[in-house]
Design an enzyme around this catalytic site. Structure first.
Site, PDB file in Angstrom:
ATOM      1  N   LYS A 288       0.551  -1.262  -0.061  1.00 19.11           N
ATOM      2  CA  LYS A 288      -0.319   0.219  -0.057  1.00 19.11           C
ATOM      3  C   LYS A 288       0.732   0.989   0.237  1.00 19.11           C
ATOM      4  CE  LYS A 288      -0.881   0.118   5.087  1.00 19.11           C
ATOM      5  NZ  LYS A 288      -2.386   0.063   5.988  1.00 19.11           N
TER       6      LYS A 288
ATOM      7  N   GLY B 234      19.016  -4.378  14.417  1.00 13.25           N
ATOM      8  CA  GLY B 234      20.089  -5.649  13.486  1.00 13.25           C
ATOM      9  C   GLY B 234      19.597  -6.722  13.157  1.00 13.25           C
TER      10      GLY B 234
ATOM     11  N   GLU C 216      22.610  -6.151  22.436  1.00 15.15           N
ATOM     12  CA  GLU C 216      21.170  -5.701  22.828  1.00 15.15           C
ATOM     13  C   GLU C 216      20.986  -6.196  24.022  1.00 15.15           C
ATOM     14  OE1 GLU C 216      18.406  -5.246  20.045  1.00 15.15           O
ATOM     15  OE2 GLU C 216      19.705  -3.775  18.342  1.00 15.15           O
TER      16      GLU C 216
ATOM     17  N   HIS D  49       8.501  -0.196  22.645  1.00 14.33           N
ATOM     18  CA  HIS D  49      10.051  -0.311  22.908  1.00 14.33           C
ATOM     19  C   HIS D  49      10.348   1.108  24.153  1.00 14.33           C
ATOM     20  CE1 HIS D  49      13.864   0.793  21.536  1.00 14.33           C
ATOM     21  NE2 HIS D  49      13.577   0.076  20.420  1.00 14.33           N
TER      22      HIS D  49
ATOM     23  N   ARG E 276      12.858  -5.218  26.975  1.00 14.77           N
ATOM     24  CA  ARG E 276      12.509  -4.324  26.980  1.00 14.77           C
ATOM     25  C   ARG E 276      11.512  -4.426  27.594  1.00 14.77           C
ATOM     26  NH1 ARG E 276      12.593  -4.654  20.958  1.00 14.77           N
ATOM     27  NH2 ARG E 276      14.959  -3.683  20.223  1.00 14.77           N
TER      28      ARG E 276
ATOM     29  N   HIS F 152       5.313  -0.644  19.726  1.00 14.20           N
ATOM     30  CA  HIS F 152       6.731  -0.845  18.564  1.00 14.20           C
ATOM     31  C   HIS F 152       6.378  -2.690  18.221  1.00 14.20           C
ATOM     32  CE1 HIS F 152      10.833  -0.973  17.360  1.00 14.20           C
ATOM     33  NE2 HIS F 152      10.955  -2.020  18.009  1.00 14.20           N
TER      34      HIS F 152
ATOM     35  N   ARG G 127       8.916  -9.896  22.482  1.00 18.21           N
ATOM     36  CA  ARG G 127       9.922 -10.805  21.831  1.00 18.21           C
ATOM     37  C   ARG G 127      11.786  -9.661  22.168  1.00 18.21           C
ATOM     38  NH1 ARG G 127      12.550  -7.243  17.526  1.00 18.21           N
ATOM     39  NH2 ARG G 127      11.423  -5.024  18.489  1.00 18.21           N
TER      40      ARG G 127
HETATM   41  P1  FAD Z   1       6.735  -4.167   7.583  1.00 18.48           P
HETATM   42  O1  FAD Z   1       8.255  -4.318   7.060  1.00 18.48           O
HETATM   43  O2  FAD Z   1       6.024  -3.994   8.562  1.00 18.48           O
HETATM   44  O3  FAD Z   1       6.138  -4.697   6.079  1.00 18.48           O
HETATM   45  C1  FAD Z   1       4.626  -4.276   5.866  1.00 18.48           C
HETATM   46  C2  FAD Z   1       3.924  -4.359   4.370  1.00 18.48           C
HETATM   47  O4  FAD Z   1       2.574  -4.084   3.948  1.00 18.48           O
HETATM   48  C3  FAD Z   1       4.957  -2.960   3.659  1.00 18.48           C
HETATM   49  O5  FAD Z   1       4.837  -3.024   2.146  1.00 18.48           O
HETATM   50  C4  FAD Z   1       3.043  -2.162   3.862  1.00 18.48           C
HETATM   51  O6  FAD Z   1       2.957  -1.108   2.855  1.00 18.48           O
HETATM   52  C5  FAD Z   1       2.441  -3.123   3.824  1.00 18.48           C
HETATM   53  N1  FAD Z   1       0.731  -3.119   3.731  1.00 18.48           N
HETATM   54  C6  FAD Z   1       0.625  -3.236   5.262  1.00 18.48           C
HETATM   55  N2  FAD Z   1      -0.674  -3.160   4.726  1.00 18.48           N
HETATM   56  C7  FAD Z   1      -1.668  -3.667   3.438  1.00 18.48           C
HETATM   57  C8  FAD Z   1      -2.192  -3.443   2.562  1.00 18.48           C
HETATM   58  N3  FAD Z   1      -3.946  -3.366   3.424  1.00 18.48           N
HETATM   59  N4  FAD Z   1      -2.610  -4.030   1.659  1.00 18.48           N
HETATM   60  C9  FAD Z   1      -1.563  -3.467   0.504  1.00 18.48           C
HETATM   61  N5  FAD Z   1      -0.097  -3.296   1.454  1.00 18.48           N
HETATM   62  C10 FAD Z   1      -0.485  -3.645   3.348  1.00 18.48           C
HETATM   63  N6  FAD Z   1      13.600  -5.779  13.958  1.00 18.48           N
HETATM   64  C11 FAD Z   1      14.683  -6.271  14.085  1.00 18.48           C
HETATM   65  O7  FAD Z   1      14.699  -7.847  14.143  1.00 18.48           O
HETATM   66  N7  FAD Z   1      15.594  -5.614  14.077  1.00 18.48           N
HETATM   67  C12 FAD Z   1      15.366  -4.164  14.049  1.00 18.48           C
HETATM   68  O8  FAD Z   1      16.827  -2.972  14.701  1.00 18.48           O
HETATM   69  C13 FAD Z   1      14.294  -3.955  14.204  1.00 18.48           C
HETATM   70  N8  FAD Z   1      13.996  -2.469  14.741  1.00 18.48           N
HETATM   71  C14 FAD Z   1      13.403  -1.550  14.503  1.00 18.48           C
HETATM   72  C15 FAD Z   1      13.251  -0.440  14.499  1.00 18.48           C
HETATM   73  C16 FAD Z   1      11.776   0.245  14.828  1.00 18.48           C
HETATM   74  C17 FAD Z   1      11.535   1.992  13.987  1.00 18.48           C
HETATM   75  C18 FAD Z   1      10.207  -0.713  14.023  1.00 18.48           C
HETATM   76  C19 FAD Z   1      10.095   0.086  13.760  1.00 18.48           C
HETATM   77  C20 FAD Z   1      10.463  -1.779  13.849  1.00 18.48           C
HETATM   78  C21 FAD Z   1      12.111  -2.578  14.176  1.00 18.48           C
HETATM   79  N9  FAD Z   1      12.273  -4.085  14.307  1.00 18.48           N
HETATM   80  C22 FAD Z   1      12.986  -4.523  14.199  1.00 18.48           C
HETATM   81  C23 FAD Z   1      10.581  -4.526  13.721  1.00 18.48           C
HETATM   82  C24 FAD Z   1      10.775  -4.525  12.807  1.00 18.48           C
HETATM   83  O9  FAD Z   1      11.178  -3.679  11.825  1.00 18.48           O
HETATM   84  C25 FAD Z   1       9.699  -5.859  11.833  1.00 18.48           C
HETATM   85  O10 FAD Z   1       8.983  -6.407  12.949  1.00 18.48           O
HETATM   86  C26 FAD Z   1       9.855  -6.084  10.779  1.00 18.48           C
HETATM   87  O11 FAD Z   1      10.884  -5.372   9.656  1.00 18.48           O
HETATM   88  C27 FAD Z   1       8.266  -6.799   9.997  1.00 18.48           C
HETATM   89  O12 FAD Z   1       8.274  -7.247   8.923  1.00 18.48           O
HETATM   90  P2  FAD Z   1       7.428  -7.067   8.048  1.00 18.48           P
HETATM   91  O13 FAD Z   1       7.698  -7.752   6.388  1.00 18.48           O
HETATM   92  O14 FAD Z   1       6.521  -8.366   8.927  1.00 18.48           O
HETATM   93  O15 FAD Z   1       6.376  -6.455   7.956  1.00 18.48           O
HETATM   94  C1  SIN Z   2      16.176  -0.749  18.245  1.00 20.14           C
HETATM   95  O1  SIN Z   2      17.090  -1.246  17.839  1.00 20.14           O
HETATM   96  O2  SIN Z   2      16.531  -0.957  19.589  1.00 20.14           O
HETATM   97  C2  SIN Z   2      15.233  -1.855  17.803  1.00 20.14           C
HETATM   98  C3  SIN Z   2      15.850  -2.965  17.734  1.00 20.14           C
HETATM   99  C4  SIN Z   2      13.975  -4.263  17.611  1.00 20.14           C
HETATM  100  O3  SIN Z   2      12.898  -3.870  17.583  1.00 20.14           O
HETATM  101  O4  SIN Z   2      14.831  -5.710  17.441  1.00 20.14           O
END
Ligand code: FAD
Ligand code: SIN
Length: 528
Positions: free
Chosen positions: A34, A48, A111, A236, A283, A344, A379
Site C-alpha cells: 500500500k 539489526g 542489545e 520500545h 524490553r 513498537h 520479543r
Molecule cells: P513490514 O516491514 O512492516 O512491511 C509491511 C508491508 O505491508 C509494507 O509494504 C506495507 O505497505 C504493506 N501493507 C500493510 N498493509 C497492507 C495492505 N492492506 N495492502 C497492501 N499492503 C499492505 N526488528 C529487528 O529484528 N531488528 C531491528 O533493529 C528492528 N528495529 C525496528 C525499528 C523500528 C523503528 C520499528 C518500527 C521496528 C523495528 N523492528 C526491528 C521490527 C521489525 O522491523 C519488523 O518486525 C519487521 O520489519 C516486520 O517486517 P514485515 O515484513 O513483517 O512487515
Molecule cells: C532497536 O534498534 O532498538 C530496535 C530493535 C528491535 O526492535 O528489534
C-alpha cells in the site's frame, strides 16, 4: 476487473520480499504494497538482525536468551528452527547484495537480553539497507511484479465467494480484493501470503510508520482465522520525546554501547528494577521501569545519557540516531536524550507455522502479522527481522505443484459497491482515529487493570458500530479501511488482555500480578 497470479504477496517488507525472491522463477509472483517500496517497519529497523555467526557463540545460547526474554512462553521447536536457520538467511541476504556487519563471524552489535554480540547490522540503518536492496533485487526479476499503492481490503475465500470450491468443508483462500487507483480489483491467486506487518498505529505513540495498521491481521480475523496472544504488544523503551519529531526510535544498540537511563533527579534508576542487567534488561522490564519512574515523578519522559561517547563515535556508528536528534537541537555527545516508551512490535498475530501455513488452504501469514510462538510473551530485540526473513524463505520453498491451474478457471464476483456514497465529512474518520488511539494509550498501555480494560472495550464497541456502518454505506477510502482494521485489532488486543488472568512478559495486569504455572495461549476467532 480481475487479475490472476500464481502467488499473491500482500506486503513488501522483510517477510514479503524475502519470500518473493526465494520463490521458484517458474511461478508468477505479484507483490502488493500500500506504500511505496522500500516500506514498512523493515525500512525503519535500526539495531539489526540477530543471528549466530561466530564460533564463540552458539544456537543454544541464542535460544536461551530468546526463552528468557519470552518469559518461558517461547515455543522451543519453533525457536530452534528459526535460530538455526539464521546463518542460512545471512548467506542468502549476502547473495542478494546485503552483507551486514558481523555476517562473517566478526563481532556484531549488542542489545538488551542478548548474552553475545550477535546483532548483525549496517550502522544504525540496517532496515533501510536491507529493504532498499531487497526491493531492487525484486525489481530485477522477470517473474515478480510489484504494485505500489495497492491496498488489500479483504481476502477472497471459497466460503464467502465460491461455495462449490469448499474442500470437504474446509475453507480456501482464492486471493484478495484490492483498492488500486480508486477501483476495487479482484486479484485471484493459487497461494496468497499476508506479510502486512504490525499494528503500532493502534496506539497514540508508536515507533511505527503510519502504514502499520494491522490490516493483514484484521483481514485474516474477519475470514475466520485464529488470532493468538494479541495482549503481548511490545513497547520500545526509548523513542525520542520531542514535539517536532515523533515516532523516532533511539536504538537499543546505544544502550548496548553503555548509554544510561536517568530519571528526573538525574539518578540511574534501572538499579531499582533489574540491578544485574540494568539498561540491558529485556524490553518489558525496561519499559515498565520507565513507566513507573514517569508516574513517580509525574513527568512524561526520562533521559538517555550517551554523553560518554564522543561526537565522532556517535556520527560514525549511529548516523541515523545522531542526525535525527541533532535535527531537533539535541547534541547527544553533550546532552542526554529525552525518551519515552512507544508501541513498537506486535508479538501476537495470526496463528501460523514457520512456513506461514495457516488453518486455511491457500493462505500463508508471515513476518510480524503472524504468531508462531517464537517470541513467547516478549520479543528479544532483533529477533523479528530474523523471524520475518526465515519465514519468507520457508514459505517460498513450501509452494508446490501447478499453481496457475488452480486459478485459470476461477470465476469470482467483482466487488459490489451497492449504494455506497463518497465520504463527505472527513471529521467522522479523523475523530474516530484519534479516540481509538487515545483509548488504547490511556487504558491498554504498559500496565493494565481490569477496570480500564473493560472501559476500553465498551468504548471500542461503540466505535466499531460506527465504523462498520461507514464501511457498508461509504465508498472505500484508505483512511476508513485502516480505521476499520485498527478497530478490529484494538478490540482483539483488549479481549485477549481480559482473557489472560496472569502477568507475564509484556502483559502486566495489576489485578493478577503473578505468572500462572501453565503456559496458555489466548486465541480469538470470529463467531461463525
Ligand atoms: P513490514 O516491514 O512492516 O512491511 C509491511 C508491508 O505491508 C509494507 O509494504 C506495507 O505497505 C504493506 N501493507 C500493510 N498493509 C497492507 C495492505 N492492506 N495492502 C497492501 N499492503 C499492505 N526488528 C529487528 O529484528 N531488528 C531491528 O533493529 C528492528 N528495529 C525496528 C525499528 C523500528 C523503528 C520499528 C518500527 C521496528 C523495528 N523492528 C526491528 C521490527 C521489525 O522491523 C519488523 O518486525 C519487521 O520489519 C516486520 O517486517 P514485515 O515484513 O513483517 O512487515
Ligand atoms: C532497536 O534498534 O532498538 C530496535 C530493535 C528491535 O526492535 O528489534
Amino acid at each position: 476487473m480481475t487479475r490472476k497470479t500464481d502467488v499473491l504477496i500482500i506486503g513488501g517488507g522483510m517477510a514479503g520480499l524475502t519470500c518473493a525472491l526465494e520463490i521458484s522463477p517458474d511461478y508468477s509472483v505479484t507483490v502488493l504494497s500500500k506504500t511505496k517500496l522500500p516500506a514498512g517497519s523493515t525500512f525503519l529497523a535500526q539495531g539489526g538482525l540477530a543471528a549466530v555467526t561466530s564460533g564463540a557463540d552458539s544456537f543454544e545460547s541464542h535460544l536461551k536468551d530468546t526463552q528468557k526474554s519470552g518469559a518461558g512462553m517461547v515455543d522451543e521447536t519453533v525457536a530452534r528452527q528459526i535460530i538455526s536457520m539464521g546463518p542460512e538467511l545471512v548467506d542468502t541476504l549476502s547473495k542478494w547484495g546485503i552483507t551486514l556487519e558481523g555476517s562473517n563471524g566478526d563481532s556484531g552489535g549488542m542489545e538488551g537480553g542478548h548474552s553475545f554480540r550477535r546483532v548483525l547490522h549496517y550502522f544504525d540503518q540496517t532496515g533501510r539497507f536491507i529493504s532498499e536492496h531487497l526491493a531492487e533485487e525484486c525489481r530485477s526479476r522477470s517473474n515478480i511484479t510489484i504494485i505500489e499503492g495497492a491496498f488489500a481490503i479483504n481476502l477472497i475465500t471459497a466460503s464467502r465467494e465460491a461455495l462449490p470450491l469448499l474442500d470437504m468443508g474446509s475453507d480456501k483462500c482464492l486471493g484478495a480484493y484490492v483498492l488500486l487507483e480508486g477501483d476495487v480489483i479482484t486479484f485471484l491467486a493459487g497461494e496468497t501470503v499476508i506479510a502486512t506487518g504490525g499494528a503500532g498505529k493502534t496506539y497514540r505513540y508508536t515507533s511505527n510508520q503510519d502504514s502499520s495498521t494491522g490490516d493483514g491481521i484484521a483481514m485474516a480475523y474477519r475470514a475466520g482465522l485464529p488470532v493468538k496472544n494479541m495482549e503481548f504488544y511490545q513497547f520500545h523503551p526509548t523513542c525520542l520525546y520531542h514535539p517536532d519529531k515523533r515516532n523516532f526510535l533511539i536504538t537499543e544498540a546505544l544502550r548496548g554501547e553503555g548509554a544510561k537511563l536517568l530519571n528526573e533527579a538525574g539518578k540511574r534508576f534501572m538499579k531499582y528494577y533489574d540491578p544485574e542487567r540494568m539498561e540491558l534488561a529485556p524490553r518489558d522490564v525496561v519499559a515498565r521501569a520507565i513507566d513507573s519512574e514517569m508516574k513517580r515523578f509525574g513527568t512524561d519522559h526520562m533521559l538517555l545519557d550517551a554523553t560518554h561517547l564522543s561526537k565522532q563515535f556517535l556520527e560514525e556508528h549511529f548516523p541515523e540516531v545522531t542526525s535525527g536528534v541533532t535535527s531537533v537541537g539535541i547534541e547527544p555527545w553533550k546532552d542526554p536524550i529525552p525518551v519515552v516508551p512507544a508501541a513498537h512490535y506486535c508479538v501476537g498475530g495470526v496463528s501460523a507455522a514457520t512456513d506461514g501455513s495457516t488453518e486455511m488452504t491457500g493462505l500463508r501469514v508471515i513476518g510480524e502479522a503472524s504468531c508462531t510462538g517464537f517470541h513467547g510473551a516478549n520479543r528479544l530485540g532483533s529477533n523479528s527481522l530474523l523471524e520475518a526473513g526465515v519465514m519468507g524463505l520457508l514459505c517460498a520453498r513450501s509452494f508446490k505443484g501447478d499453481l496457475s491451474r488452480r486459478v485459470t478457471d476461477l470465476e469470482v464476483r467483482d466487488w459490489s459497491y451497492g449504494r455506497a456514497e463518497p465520504l463527505r465529512e472527513n471529521v467522522l474518520v479523523d475523530h474516530s482515529w484519534a479516540s481509538l488511539r487515545s483509548v488504547m494509550w490511556d487504558y491498554v498501555g504498559i500496565v493494565k487493570t481490569d477496570k480500564r480494560l473493560r472501559r476500553a472495550l465498551k468504548l471500542l464497541d461503540v466505535l466499531a458500530d460506527e465504523v462498520e456502518e461507514d464501511y457498508w454505506t461509504l465508498l472505500p477510502t484508505i483512511e476508513q479501511l485502516e480505521l476499520r482494521n485498527l478497530t478490529t485489532v484494538a478490540r482483539v488486543i483488549v479481549r485477549s488482555a481480559l482473557l489472560r488472568r496472569e502477568s507475564v512478559g509484556l502483559h502486566y495486569l495489576v489485578d493478577c500480578p503473578h505468572k500462572s504455572h501453565t503456559r496458555t495461549d489466548t486465541v480469538l476467532r470470529i463467531n461463525p
